[in-house]
Design an enzyme around this catalytic site. Structure first.
Site, PDB file in Angstrom:
ATOM      1  N   HIS A 125       0.844  -1.205   0.000  1.00 56.64           N
ATOM      2  CA  HIS A 125       0.000   0.000   0.000  1.00 56.64           C
ATOM      3  C   HIS A 125       0.877   1.252   0.000  1.00 56.64           C
ATOM      4  CE1 HIS A 125      -3.138  -2.541   2.344  1.00 56.64           C
ATOM      5  NE2 HIS A 125      -3.556  -2.438   1.094  1.00 56.64           N
ATOM      6  N   LYS A 132     -16.088  -7.501   4.252  1.00 53.90           N
ATOM      7  CA  LYS A 132     -14.888  -7.804   5.021  1.00 53.90           C
ATOM      8  C   LYS A 132     -15.100  -7.483   6.495  1.00 53.90           C
ATOM      9  CE  LYS A 132     -11.510  -6.753   1.375  1.00 53.90           C
ATOM     10  NZ  LYS A 132     -10.348  -5.915   1.042  1.00 53.90           N
ATOM     11  N   ARG A 155      -2.055  -6.538  -8.064  1.00 54.25           N
ATOM     12  CA  ARG A 155      -1.016  -7.499  -7.714  1.00 54.25           C
ATOM     13  C   ARG A 155      -1.018  -8.695  -8.643  1.00 54.25           C
ATOM     14  NH1 ARG A 155      -3.122  -8.870  -1.969  1.00 54.25           N
ATOM     15  NH2 ARG A 155      -4.911  -8.945  -3.328  1.00 54.25           N
ATOM     16  N   SER A 188      -3.341  -7.869   3.130  1.00 55.41           N
ATOM     17  CA  SER A 188      -3.630  -7.608   4.538  1.00 55.41           C
ATOM     18  C   SER A 188      -4.136  -8.852   5.246  1.00 55.41           C
ATOM     19  CB  SER A 188      -4.646  -6.471   4.668  1.00 55.41           C
ATOM     20  OG  SER A 188      -4.084  -5.262   4.216  1.00 55.41           O
TER      21      SER A 188
END
Length: 166
Positions: free
Chosen positions: A23, A47, A96, A134
């Site tokens: 990040h 989430k 990614r 994360s």
């Protein structure tokens, strides 16, 4: 007709639970590309977060402090509405993997339909961060693994304490 939104202001949104070096790399690169970069810390209803939105904002403010043109703001609701509300014309997204690309491409098309004045700009993750997420870092912290290659120093302690329930 001219676009009233600024292409010199970009917004990078995410949950950042926790903020990691991938990040931070996107933040650093975005801050060089735009006059002003706002990091939007949001809530994703799909989430469950480890840190509250206030904690995530505080951690991001600490690690983004060296960048003079970066500010951190919490938001609720749709990211594209947050971007519009700031008068920004660009939303930055980090990529990614190919699965990220598929998800983000679909999201960018939806955002373009919701607000044709906001463009999405994709920044590819550097190779050393392409596997970092994360959720994986939360797992590593809970199980006592080494996080030093993945997290900025101010985030390590809070993540380990929270992940281990202390």
């Amino acid at each position: 007709m001219s676009n009233p939104l600024s292409s010199r202001v970009a917004v990078y949104t995410g949950t950042f639970d926790p903020v990691h070096l991938g990040h931070l790399d996107i933040i650093a690169r975005g801050s060089r590309l735009y006059d002003r970069l706002v990091v939007g810390v949001g809530i994703n209803p799909e989430k469950t977060t480890l840190f509250s939105i206030e904690e995530r904002v505080r951690l991001l403010e600490e690690v983004a402090a060296p960048f003079g043109n970066v500010e951190v703001k919490a938001f609720t609701g749709l990211a594209v509405q947050f971007v519009r509300g700031l008068g920004a014309g660009v939303m930055i997204r980090g990529l990614r993997t190919l699965s990220d690309m598929e998800y983000e491409f679909t999201m960018s098309l939806m955002n373009l339909n919701l607000d044709p004045g906001v463009e999405t700009v994709f920044l590819m993750a550097k190779e050393e961060f392409s596997h970092v997420s994360s959720s994986l870092l939360r797992q590593i912290a809970a199980l006592g693994g080494d996080l030093s290659k993945f997290l900025p120093d101010p985030v390590k302690g809070p993540l380990v304490r929270r992940a281990r329930g202390s």
